[in-house]
Motif scaffolding. Structure first.
Motif, mmCIF file in Angstrom:
data_model
loop_
_atom_site.group_PDB
_atom_site.id
_atom_site.type_symbol
_atom_site.label_atom_id
_atom_site.label_comp_id
_atom_site.label_asym_id
_atom_site.label_seq_id
_atom_site.Cartn_x
_atom_site.Cartn_y
_atom_site.Cartn_z
ATOM 1 N N GLU A 57 0.815 -1.198 0.000
ATOM 2 C CA GLU A 57 0.000 0.000 0.000
ATOM 3 C C GLU A 57 0.854 1.256 0.000
ATOM 4 O OE1 GLU A 57 -3.005 -2.564 2.722
ATOM 5 O OE2 GLU A 57 -1.730 -1.034 3.586
ATOM 6 N N SER A 58 1.963 1.252 0.715
ATOM 7 C CA SER A 58 2.793 2.447 0.796
ATOM 8 C C SER A 58 3.797 2.533 -0.355
ATOM 9 C CB SER A 58 3.539 2.479 2.132
ATOM 10 O OG SER A 58 4.449 1.393 2.196
ATOM 11 N N SER A 59 3.864 1.504 -1.172
ATOM 12 C CA SER A 59 4.807 1.516 -2.285
ATOM 13 C C SER A 59 4.278 2.415 -3.397
ATOM 14 C CB SER A 59 5.018 0.095 -2.807
ATOM 15 O OG SER A 59 5.851 0.108 -3.925
ATOM 16 N N THR A 60 5.132 3.299 -3.890
ATOM 17 C CA THR A 60 4.711 4.209 -4.948
ATOM 18 C C THR A 60 5.043 3.660 -6.329
ATOM 19 O OG1 THR A 60 6.827 5.363 -4.762
ATOM 20 C CG2 THR A 60 4.970 6.242 -3.490
ATOM 21 N N GLU A 61 5.988 2.732 -6.409
ATOM 22 C CA GLU A 61 6.330 2.180 -7.711
ATOM 23 C C GLU A 61 5.337 1.102 -8.107
ATOM 24 O OE1 GLU A 61 9.689 -1.083 -6.496
ATOM 25 O OE2 GLU A 61 10.288 1.012 -6.669
ATOM 26 N N PRO A 62 4.975 1.020 -9.399
ATOM 27 C CA PRO A 62 3.965 0.038 -9.813
ATOM 28 C C PRO A 62 4.510 -1.382 -9.707
ATOM 29 C CG PRO A 62 4.901 1.142 -11.710
ATOM 30 C CD PRO A 62 5.449 1.830 -10.490
ATOM 31 N N ASN A 63 3.623 -2.261 -9.344
ATOM 32 C CA ASN A 63 3.983 -3.663 -9.227
ATOM 33 C C ASN A 63 4.026 -4.273 -10.630
ATOM 34 O OD1 ASN A 63 4.422 -6.260 -8.448
ATOM 35 N ND2 ASN A 63 2.542 -6.487 -7.277
ATOM 36 N N PHE A 64 5.003 -5.126 -10.894
ATOM 37 C CA PHE A 64 5.172 -5.717 -12.227
ATOM 38 C C PHE A 64 3.957 -6.547 -12.601
ATOM 39 C CE2 PHE A 64 6.542 -9.400 -14.741
ATOM 40 C CZ PHE A 64 6.936 -8.736 -15.893
ATOM 41 N N TYR A 65 3.452 -7.336 -11.646
ATOM 42 C CA TYR A 65 2.329 -8.218 -11.961
ATOM 43 C C TYR A 65 1.040 -7.427 -12.188
ATOM 44 C CZ TYR A 65 5.526 -11.917 -10.735
ATOM 45 O OH TYR A 65 6.594 -12.747 -10.708
ATOM 46 N N ASP A 66 0.877 -6.325 -11.456
ATOM 47 C CA ASP A 66 -0.296 -5.491 -11.688
ATOM 48 C C ASP A 66 -0.257 -4.895 -13.088
ATOM 49 O OD1 ASP A 66 -1.265 -6.034 -9.197
ATOM 50 O OD2 ASP A 66 -0.526 -4.179 -8.289
ATOM 51 N N SER A 67 0.898 -4.404 -13.486
ATOM 52 C CA SER A 67 0.999 -3.814 -14.827
ATOM 53 C C SER A 67 0.828 -4.893 -15.896
ATOM 54 C CB SER A 67 2.334 -3.092 -15.001
ATOM 55 O OG SER A 67 3.408 -3.988 -14.844
ATOM 56 N N LEU A 68 1.305 -6.105 -15.621
ATOM 57 C CA LEU A 68 1.138 -7.204 -16.573
ATOM 58 C C LEU A 68 -0.336 -7.581 -16.710
ATOM 59 C CD1 LEU A 68 2.796 -9.116 -18.372
ATOM 60 C CD2 LEU A 68 2.854 -10.709 -16.466
ATOM 61 N N GLN A 69 -1.064 -7.575 -15.598
ATOM 62 C CA GLN A 69 -2.500 -7.867 -15.655
ATOM 63 C C GLN A 69 -3.237 -6.787 -16.441
ATOM 64 O OE1 GLN A 69 -3.638 -8.278 -11.558
ATOM 65 N NE2 GLN A 69 -3.299 -10.497 -11.553
ATOM 66 N N LYS A 70 -2.817 -5.543 -16.280
ATOM 67 C CA LYS A 70 -3.461 -4.462 -17.029
ATOM 68 C C LYS A 70 -3.200 -4.605 -18.521
ATOM 69 C CE LYS A 70 -3.399 -1.144 -13.263
ATOM 70 N NZ LYS A 70 -2.834 0.100 -12.755
ATOM 71 N N VAL A 71 -1.994 -5.005 -18.885
ATOM 72 C CA VAL A 71 -1.672 -5.207 -20.297
ATOM 73 C C VAL A 71 -2.514 -6.348 -20.860
ATOM 74 C CG1 VAL A 71 0.141 -5.983 -21.875
ATOM 75 C CG2 VAL A 71 0.647 -4.253 -20.170
ATOM 76 N N ARG A 72 -2.619 -7.438 -20.120
ATOM 77 C CA ARG A 72 -3.435 -8.572 -20.585
ATOM 78 C C ARG A 72 -4.906 -8.177 -20.726
ATOM 79 N NH1 ARG A 72 -0.952 -13.456 -16.925
ATOM 80 N NH2 ARG A 72 0.942 -13.757 -18.125
ATOM 81 N N LEU A 73 -5.416 -7.420 -19.772
ATOM 82 C CA LEU A 73 -6.801 -6.969 -19.837
ATOM 83 C C LEU A 73 -7.012 -6.079 -21.062
ATOM 84 C CD1 LEU A 73 -9.590 -6.852 -18.533
ATOM 85 C CD2 LEU A 73 -8.794 -4.896 -17.203
ATOM 86 N N ARG A 74 -6.076 -5.192 -21.306
ATOM 87 C CA ARG A 74 -6.172 -4.317 -22.480
ATOM 88 C C ARG A 74 -6.172 -5.145 -23.766
ATOM 89 N NH1 ARG A 74 -1.633 -1.195 -22.062
ATOM 90 N NH2 ARG A 74 -2.621 -0.068 -20.368
ATOM 91 N N GLN A 75 -5.290 -6.145 -23.831
ATOM 92 C CA GLN A 75 -5.254 -7.008 -25.018
ATOM 93 C C GLN A 75 -6.567 -7.771 -25.192
ATOM 94 O OE1 GLN A 75 -1.828 -9.433 -24.252
ATOM 95 N NE2 GLN A 75 -0.391 -8.003 -25.198
ATOM 96 N N GLN A 76 -7.128 -8.270 -24.104
ATOM 97 C CA GLN A 76 -8.396 -8.994 -24.188
ATOM 98 C C GLN A 76 -9.516 -8.070 -24.663
ATOM 99 O OE1 GLN A 76 -8.881 -10.639 -20.283
ATOM 100 N NE2 GLN A 76 -7.562 -12.419 -20.701
ATOM 101 N N LEU A 77 -9.526 -6.837 -24.160
ATOM 102 C CA LEU A 77 -10.556 -5.895 -24.596
ATOM 103 C C LEU A 77 -10.409 -5.548 -26.074
ATOM 104 C CD1 LEU A 77 -10.707 -3.486 -21.519
ATOM 105 C CD2 LEU A 77 -12.462 -5.085 -22.278
ATOM 106 N N GLU A 78 -9.178 -5.395 -26.531
ATOM 107 C CA GLU A 78 -8.955 -5.111 -27.951
ATOM 108 C C GLU A 78 -9.411 -6.284 -28.817
ATOM 109 O OE1 GLU A 78 -4.834 -4.123 -28.357
ATOM 110 O OE2 GLU A 78 -5.073 -2.146 -27.445
ATOM 111 N N MET A 79 -9.081 -7.497 -28.378
ATOM 112 C CA MET A 79 -9.509 -8.667 -29.149
ATOM 113 C C MET A 79 -11.033 -8.786 -29.153
ATOM 114 S SD MET A 79 -6.898 -9.948 -30.509
ATOM 115 C CE MET A 79 -7.562 -11.475 -31.118
#
Length: 100
Positions: A57-79
């Protein structure tokens, strides 16, 4: 007289080695005191090394897995969007064919 000269030099050489050893010991003690003093001053920096990492919660840098999930979600929405467009195109083509 010769023996007295040797005996006279012997305590001086012992005193010199004791003096040299004393200097080395004091140098070591001074070094230990300076390092200890430096560690006390930089206690916060040293404690940061040994403390647990901050919580997510106090970490300001984005988590790698969170950003990876967002990329996958974006790809699924585009498809999904492309598939819907393709289905609509197929329906309009079939309607045009049936009208002819």
């Amino acid at each position: 007289m010769g023996e007295h000269g040797l005996l006279g030099n012997e305590p001086e050489s012992i005193d010199y080695t004791v003096h040299e050893a004393w200097n080395e010991a004091t140098n070591v003690y001074l070094l230990v005191i300076l390092v200890s003093f430096g560690l006390l001053i930089n206690k916060r920096k040293i404690m940061r090394i040994f403390t647990l990492p901050p919580t997510v919660e106090s970490s300001t840098e984005p988590n790698f897995y969170d950003s990876l999930q967002k990329v996958r979600l974006r790809q699924q929405l585009e498809m999904y969007s492309l598939a819907r467009k393709f289905e609509q195109q197929q329906q309009t083509d079939s309607v045009q064919l049936s009208m002819e």
